[in-house]
Enzyme design. Sequence first.
Site, PDB file in Angstrom:
ATOM      1  N   GLU A  48      -5.067   6.015   4.401  1.00  0.00           N
ATOM      2  CA  GLU A  48      -4.701   7.154   5.067  1.00  0.00           C
ATOM      3  C   GLU A  48      -4.112   6.973   6.351  1.00  0.00           C
ATOM      4  OE1 GLU A  48      -9.283   6.040   3.989  1.00  0.00           O
ATOM      5  OE2 GLU A  48      -7.496   5.059   4.136  1.00  0.00           O
TER       6      GLU A  48
ATOM      7  N   TYR B  22      -4.848 -10.819   7.702  1.00  0.00           N
ATOM      8  CA  TYR B  22      -5.540  -9.820   7.285  1.00  0.00           C
ATOM      9  C   TYR B  22      -5.652  -8.618   8.141  1.00  0.00           C
ATOM     10  CZ  TYR B  22      -7.522 -12.933   3.521  1.00  0.00           C
ATOM     11  OH  TYR B  22      -7.651 -13.697   2.636  1.00  0.00           O
TER      12      TYR B  22
END
EC number: 3.5.4.5
Length: 164
Positions: free
Chosen positions: A77, A70
């Site tokens: 962005e 993860y």
Amino acid sequence: MGDLKLRCELVNGQMKGLRVNSSGVKGLIRQSLEAKKFAYCPYSKFRVGAALLTRDGTVFTGCNVENACYNLGICAERTAISKAVSEGYRDFKAIAIASDLCEQFISPCGGCRQFMREFGATWDVYLSKPDGSYVEMTVEELLPGSFGPDDLKMKQVHSIPNEY
């Protein structure tokens, strides 16, 4: 009839004002919505797209890319900013961010706020919804009292007298 240009700010968690119909902003938001379609998010199913506008008008898009480990995923962005930086761009005018959230405007995570801050505090950030509505803020408004490149400039240190 001109555009309605009332500013929408998120101040201390409160929405104030509204901003509608600025074709440049709407176009940037449309590009962020398109970028969202390429998101690779098999774990969270949370798609995010971003469209970054440089000072010379070039637009770089990005989407979130998750990873089975993860913490190795990357947000939309940061993808857009990294693409721009890898092409030699460092001066940004605005970024639009899109997601599938309908009840609230998408907001960048803390890591992305700091990543944006690396390239200035005064550029615009458009937080949008799928219907194209948006809130306009600056990087500085998203990350007040931030730490940036200027904080790392070397300052003359005065020596402390040795009084042993």
